[in-house]
Design an enzyme around this catalytic site. Sequence first.
Site, PDB file in Angstrom:
ATOM      1  CD  GLU A 144      -3.051   0.856   2.261  1.00  0.00           C
ATOM      2  OE1 GLU A 144      -4.215   0.657   1.915  1.00  0.00           O
ATOM      3  OE2 GLU A 144      -2.692   0.867   3.451  1.00  0.00           O
ATOM      4  CB  SER A 146      -1.933   6.128  -1.029  1.00  0.00           C
ATOM      5  OG  SER A 146      -2.854   5.216  -0.494  1.00  0.00           O
ATOM      6  NE  ARG A 341       7.543  10.476   9.119  1.00  0.00           N
ATOM      7  CZ  ARG A 341       8.512  10.557  10.038  1.00  0.00           C
ATOM      8  NH1 ARG A 341       9.760  10.278   9.724  1.00  0.00           N
ATOM      9  NH2 ARG A 341       8.219  10.920  11.273  1.00  0.00           N
ATOM     10  CE  LYS A 342       0.511   2.620   4.103  1.00  0.00           C
ATOM     11  NZ  LYS A 342      -0.899   2.965   3.984  1.00  0.00           N
ATOM     12  CB  VAL A 343       5.482   3.144   9.452  1.00  0.00           C
ATOM     13  CG1 VAL A 343       5.535   2.479  10.830  1.00  0.00           C
ATOM     14  CG2 VAL A 343       5.374   2.079   8.371  1.00  0.00           C
TER      15      VAL A 343
END
Lengths: 347, 347
Positions: A144, A146, A341-343
């Site tokens: 993933e 986005s 951010r993603k994480v």
Amino acid sequence: MRGSLTIAEIREQPAALSRLLEAERRPLLRLARSLRRRPPPVVFLAARGTSDNAALYGHYLFETLLGIPAGLASPSVVTIYRTVPRLRGALVLGLSQSGRSSDIVRYVEAARSSGARTVAITNDPRSPLAAAAHDTLLLHSGVERSVAATKTYTAQLAVLSLLVASMAEDRRLLDAHDRLPRWVERALDADDAVRPLSLRLSGVRRCLVTSRGYNFATAREAALKLKETAQVAAEALSSADLLHGPIAVVGRRFPVIMIAPPGRTRGHLRRVARRLAAQSARLVLVAPGRGFEGLAHTVIPVPAGIPEILTPHVAIVPLQLLAYHLALARGFDPDRPRGLRKVTRSF
Amino acid sequence: MRGSLTIAEIREQPAALSRLLEAERRPLLRLARSLRRRPPPVVFLAARGTSDNAALYGHYLFETLLGIPAGLASPSVVTIYRTVPRLRGALVLGLSQSGRSSDIVRYVEAARSSGARTVAITNDPRSPLAAAAHDTLLLHSGVERSVAATKTYTAQLAVLSLLVASMAEDRRLLDAHDRLPRWVERALDADDAVRPLSLRLSGVRRCLVTSRGYNFATAREAALKLKETAQVAAEALSSADLLHGPIAVVGRRFPVIMIAPPGRTRGHLRRVARRLAAQSARLVLVAPGRGFEGLAHTVIPVPAGIPEILTPHVAIVPLQLLAYHLALARGFDPDRPRGLRKVTRSF
């Protein structure tokens, strides 16, 4: 192009769900069989953000389909207050797309050390969360990219409904999952209705999102997408809690999005819609429109004929599209929400 | 006069707490003793609105002080989906000021029928909720006439902290309760700081309220007061969840209220405050100001020296005042929130 990752992943959901149904059914049935042999007296679900909205759905499932009391965990009890609740015998599910939400990992580790049976629900089999739990259920969503989670959310819902349906040995509900990809495909057609709506709503800075029961999770996830992607201060409230105070904020043309698919909550939601109409709210209804005549300004249609329990997997789709189009209409890039951010590290 | 009921009840809190400490200590100790003899394996708390915010605080207390896993109940499982979770042996607390929230009464009845030990926490000994539960703990708040709950909220917090401190046999914490009325009295002095702040914020239509752990309840209750009294679209988010998406909504001068009393959450909250400052938020801090230099636009002081567990009882007070003054500044009557009555029917 702005938002190209996000829209690609929204549109990928039927294919991602097909992959999940194909690849994860066996591990799910195996785990369900083992849990049926020793049914847990209680279930706790630990998650953050989008995953926590899926967890909320899971909480209702365990109680309504299995009669097992369920709660949402507060990881800060472990990470900040340094205590470990006595969870011997309990089933603890940790949900994290990346499997790297540090407080969820620590909560699952603590639960396991105190004697809980732990299950990770994640997109990454090599993640710390998968390592921490006894068992892992995988999302099979593919990477993933986005920041705003879409396809991993519907995958988490499907893993939860498959798991609970298997534990309940509800063959009809299990079989109905096979039609999920097609229903989600049809829900993507709402794009035609959502695009012009996003232009009409582009001046909106605040709104409420409401529903009840299974789709309270949909309301929460929609509000989260609207905040992170379109920068709208959208708050989700259960329609029961809405009446206990927050409805005072609803004045003339105040936007309220209501998710009201067919099912047991519908009579209640119709009465709430009447209250909102009496306060001149601008009601956007995600539902087959019948039964709400004269109450809603806009109806976003969702496919009919879906078992109530599976409506959250489908009803979120037009709202993902709405957040996406609203972001574009307001000049934001849906792929890059401000400050994220993603994480996420919770510190 | 506009808001005269509300302000009288806010100011009555020290006296109301004194009454409660005097009148309810014995029944509390008796119930705690009986619960210690057979400690429940799990606790569920059922409530709506303001009472649900007190319940959230209770959930943290049971886990951190007693290690008993706790969850918030979803009454719709009983009232809408017509299932009863298997709660044999569990402790179920139903909280309702009036004791007349119909779905809470029905949830407690169902829990009792399934074998739970049930306790009502209410202001009315003759209410249906008191009749439904095995035991009743009373708030002794006197009649609450304003629609927005204030003195019954701090009373609910105190009943919960007294009950859990008694169960934990934490003598120091029990004794500290005697100073609560004085701390709340001093918190009322914040009026001088809050009044000018309410004028500066009178144009605000949306904001976030955040904290973590025990005071997440304070954030939720403050957001509820701001919505129902001042018609501000205020959403409460745990500071951990804030980072998982919603922070994207925080742009230049976006108002964020943070409750950060001394205690274990403070290091975490300072890091979140830095993130918010980096996005140019307009941060209103409810806390002793030290440690947040250069991060907050406004500091609302709360008395120092309060044990962390009892800070929610005190930190909510300046925020009740803020909602009250903000309502007046915006031309609303705090005593008569739009669309609300004192007892809410959930249909």
